[in-house]
Structures are given as structure tokens and as C-alpha cells.
Design an enzyme around this catalytic site. Structure first.
Site, PDB file in Angstrom:
ATOM      1  N   ASP A  13       4.272  -2.300  -5.034  1.00  0.00           N
ATOM      2  CA  ASP A  13       5.263  -2.446  -6.116  1.00  0.00           C
ATOM      3  C   ASP A  13       4.781  -1.816  -7.419  1.00  0.00           C
ATOM      4  OD1 ASP A  13       6.860  -4.152  -4.380  1.00  0.00           O
ATOM      5  OD2 ASP A  13       5.404  -5.715  -4.818  1.00  0.00           O
ATOM      6  N   LYS A  16       5.701   3.524  -6.967  1.00  0.00           N
ATOM      7  CA  LYS A  16       5.449   4.751  -6.209  1.00  0.00           C
ATOM      8  C   LYS A  16       6.705   5.593  -6.049  1.00  0.00           C
ATOM      9  CE  LYS A  16       3.633   2.445  -2.768  1.00  0.00           C
ATOM     10  NZ  LYS A  16       3.500   1.136  -3.450  1.00  0.00           N
ATOM     11  N   GLY A  40       9.523  -0.919  -0.042  1.00  0.00           N
ATOM     12  CA  GLY A  40      10.730  -0.458  -0.714  1.00  0.00           C
ATOM     13  C   GLY A  40      10.419   0.335  -1.956  1.00  0.00           C
ATOM     14  N   HIS A  41      11.184   1.398  -2.174  1.00  0.00           N
ATOM     15  CA  HIS A  41      11.053   2.198  -3.384  1.00  0.00           C
ATOM     16  C   HIS A  41      12.397   2.203  -4.096  1.00  0.00           C
ATOM     17  CE1 HIS A  41       7.212   3.356  -2.027  1.00  0.00           C
ATOM     18  NE2 HIS A  41       7.556   4.376  -1.283  1.00  0.00           N
ATOM     19  N   GLN A 224       3.474   0.274   0.192  1.00  0.00           N
ATOM     20  CA  GLN A 224       2.662  -0.919  -0.118  1.00  0.00           C
ATOM     21  C   GLN A 224       1.462  -0.546  -1.005  1.00  0.00           C
ATOM     22  OE1 GLN A 224       2.782  -1.295   4.121  1.00  0.00           O
ATOM     23  NE2 GLN A 224       3.509  -3.393   3.967  1.00  0.00           N
TER      24      GLN A 224
END
Length: 430
Positions: A13, A16, A40-41, A224
Site C-alpha cells: 500500500d 506502487k 491492489g493499485h 504487496q
């Protein structure tokens, strides 16, 4: 020119998605090499927000090739849903700009079912899994029970593989009082999406090699963070894959020499989702304020993130064990307005000062942060696009971090917008 690997240097988080998007402007190919749709991005482009989980961040840029490598575990339905979602937002996704490695492992319905049952059985000692079956899919891969993308092209063989897998998993489901899985149901569900998945399937390692030989710039996108790595993280509160940059080679099918510059994405403070040790976690109003200003909720799960001060010990260790050449410091603007800011410069364990995160789970739970306090800044850094726009005390904070972590800040991000980024060192030319 060098290929670039982007990894998180904390617990994920770190932002990225935005940094990969910024760098993908120059890259020709973007490759995901580990993790699954538990990662998730969030990208904000021209005021439009894109939430990506399996698709590489390069998918939002025309003319870029996006590759999902063999190191990723793929939920077929989740992937197809994500493709339809971004298509509805005006993004073109075809086999011309998305390639799925034929040897990538698939997540089957049994994996999240077993994941949830096992996490519930842990009671108060939950690991903090997302319940999406990521770990169970990796477990099957290592145990040689896995179903791979290429198996979808061979229905009879696929059914045999499913039977073999469920012979193992149904025993566990039954033992925990959960509903057993039917071979026919799992098979039928996979066959219902097989053609759509196979349409994107191909020989990923060869495509990457061809691009490299042609002098194309390749961006390897990690998911991650470093301390969720199954070897180098806060075990057992980790993910089930290697998240370090070295995994980019194995997870994409390239030689390690193909990875050039390693960029570690690093928040100007620290966050963590789920269970596990967190030395600098704040349980007070300051922690709440950081979380509120930083909108600290998981892209994939929506879970509230735990927040704390910057941990220089943690990041320095990630730089040493992850081969990080420089960092992209994100969310600087979240620290605007604090009178003072603390930085963890060491730990104390049983009365002894140490300068690293120990491997022992017991020791990790007992370490205490040693802080240095520095002056905050009242002016805003939000939206800054040059050093001249950064408050003087904020500049000092950046320089102090560089000194502590023993690595340069190559990029500085001052908002979620892709253009609000200050580039000090171009990873592709370093």
C-alpha cells in the site's frame, strides 16, 4: 538504458500503482511477477480513478504491452471481471496489449472456501489473509497439485487434475465442517470461462525476451511489500510468495541480469493491513489523523489500514535484503501540518538497542521503537512538482530519511495525481 523492477519497501500500500503508471509512460512493457488479486493499485488519471488488482498498471496507457507472469496466481473470474470493468471505463484490453503466461497457476473456487475456513479456525490468532485463496493456490503450486492456464486447453486432463486436487482439499474442508467441493461443479465453472482466458494466454517468457532483445524498456511491477515476503517478512504474518525484486526474474521467466534498477516504493510514514507486528503503530489521535488524511483503506479489501511513523530501520533492511537502488517517497503531503514528526531510528529489545528487525516472531512482537523527533512544516507540499515548491522543513525530512536508509530518494510523490511527481533520478537511465 536498464529495465526497472518496482517493489514495495514496507508492508504494501505504498503507492506502487501511481509510480508504476508514471514510469510506464517511458516503458514499452509492464510485467506483473507475483501475488494475486489480493493486491491492489489505485491510479488517478485525468480525474478518473482506476482500481487494478491483477492487470498490470501499464494497461491504462495505449501502446504498452502488459504481461501477467507465471509467478502470479490468477482467479479466472476475477481477471475477466476486472477486464470488463476497465473496458467500461474506456480502456481497450485485447490480446494485443495483454498477455497471460500459459504456465501461471489458477485460483479455483476451493481455494477461497478453504482459505476462509482455515482463517476462522485460527480464532484470535488469525494471519490476516484476504480470504481470496492466494496462499492455498501457491500451496498447491508447490505441492504440484495446481491447475495452470495451459491446462484449460485440455479438458480431459483438466478434469483429472481437479480430481487430484479435491482429493486433498475435500478432506480438509470436511474436517473443518465446511461444505465439500464437487469435481463436476469446479470443472464446469472453469470450462465456462476457458476460451475467454485462453484468448489472452501465451508464452510470456519468450515475449519478454523478444522485447528485451529489441531494446524495449521493461518495467517489472511488484505487488504487496517487502515485509510481506514469505522469507524476509514478518513471518507468519506474510503473503505466500516472494515479494522482493529477485522474484521478478523467476516470476517473469527472465535471467536475473535482465533486472537493472530496483526502485523501492516507500511511504513517508508507515501502514499495515491485517495482523502482525508493527513497531511504530500509533493508537492515538495522530494515527487516526494520518489515516484520515491518507485515505488509508485497502484497494482490494476496503479494510482500514493501521498507521504509524516512518520506520527507517525497516526500510533500510528492505534496501539491503531487496537490492533496492533508490526509493520513490510517496504521500509526503499527508504529513503537512504536523508540528513535529517522529522517525524510528532503532529498536529496543529486552533492554538492548538493535538496528535491524529480528526474524523471531516472539522478538518482533516485543521490540520497541526508538524515535528521533524533527520539526514539522505548516506550508503544504501537496501537488508540488519541483523542489522549489517543497517546504524547507519537508526537504530536510527527505534528506534525513536518505541518510538513515542509506539510499537516495529517486522520486517524490506529492499527491495521487500522476503529474504531481518530482523526478530526481531516472531509473531507466541509472
Amino acid at each position: 538504458m536498464s529495465n526497472v523492477a518496482v517493489i514495495g519497501s514496507q508492508w504494501g500500500d505504498e503507492g506502487k500503482g501511481k509510480i508504476v503508471d508514471v514510469l510506464s509512460k517511458e516503458a514499452d512493457m509492464v510485467v506483473r511477477f507475483q501475488g494475486g488479486h489480493n493486491a491492489g493499485h489505485t491510479l488517478v488519471i485525468d480525474g478518473v480513478t482506476y482500481k487494478l488488482h491483477l492487470l498490470p498498471s501499464g494497461i491504462v496507457r495505449p501502446g504498452k504491452m502488459s504481461v501477467i507472469g507465471n509467478g502470479v496466481v490468477v482467479d479466472p473470474k476475477a481477471l475477466l471481471t476486472e477486464i470488463e470493468t476497465v473496458k467500461a471505463q474506456g480502456i481497450d484490453v485485447t490480446s494485443d496489449n495483454l498477455l497471460l503466461a500459459e504456465n501461471a497457476t489458477l485460483i479455483l473456487p476451493v481455494h477461497p472456501a478453504l482459505d476462509v475456513a482455515m482463517e476462522e479456525a485460527r480464532g484470535a490468532k488469525k494471519i490476516g489473509t484476504t480470504g481470496r485463496g492466494i496462499g492455498l493456490a501457491y500451496e498447491d503450486k508447490v505441492a504440484r497439485r495446481a491447475i495452470r492456464v495451459c491446462d484449460l486447453a485440455h479438458p480431459e486432463y483438466l478434469k483429472e487434475r481437479i480430481e487430484n486436487m479435491l482429493n486433498h482439499h475435500n478432506v480438509l474442508l470436511k474436517g473443518m465442517g465446511a461444505e465439500e467441493m464437487s469435481v463436476t461443479a469446479v470443472y464446469d465453472e472453469l470450462m465456462s470461462v476457458a476460451d475467454k482466458i485462453l484468448a489472452y494466454s501465451g508464452v510470456a517468457w519468450r515475449a519478454i525476451d523478444d522485447a528485451d532483445k529489441a531494446g524495449k524498456k521493461i518495467l517489472f511491477e511488484g505487488a504487496q511489500g517487502h515485509f510481506l515476503d514469505v522469507d524476509h517478512g514478518t513471518y507468519p504474518f506474510v503473503t505466500s510468495s516472494n515479494t522482493v525484486a529477485a522474484q521478478a526474474a523467476a516470476g517473469a521467466g527472465v535471467g536475473s541480469k535482465k533486472i537493472g534498477y530496483v526502485l523501492g516504493i516507500t511511504k513517508a510514514y508507515t501502514t499495515r493491513v491485517g495482523s502482525g507486528p508493527f513497531p511504530t503503530e500509533l493508537h492515538d489521535a495522530v494515527g487516526e489523523e494520518i489515516g484520515k488524511k491518507g485515505h488509508e483503506f485497502g484497494t482490494s479489501t476496503g479494510r482500514k489500514r493501521r498507521c504509524g511513523w516512518f520506520d527507517a530501520v525497516l526500510v533500510r533492511q528492505a534496501i539491503k535484503t531487496g537490492g533496492i537502488d533508490g526509493i520513490a517517497l510517496t504521500k509526503m503531503d499527508v504529513l503537512d501540518g504536523f508540528d513535529e514528526i517522529k522517525v524510528c531510528v532503532a529498536y529496543e529489545l529486552n533492554g538492548t538497542r538493535i538496528d535491524y528487525l529480528p526474524a523471531s516472531t516472539v522478538d518482533q512482537a516485543n521490540i520497541k521503537p526508538v524515535y528521533e523527533t524533527i520539526k514539522g512544516w505548516s506550508d503544504t507540499s501537496q501537488g508540488a512538482r519541483s523542489w522549489a515548491e517543497i517546504p524547507a522543513e519537508a526537504v530536510k525530512y527527505v534528506r534525513y530519511i536518505e541518510e538513515l536508509i542509506e539510499a537516495p530518494v529517486a522520486l517524490l510523490s506529492t499527491s495521487p495525481d500522476r503529474d504531481d511527481t518530482i523526478l530526481m533520478q531516472d531509473p531507466f537511465r541509472s
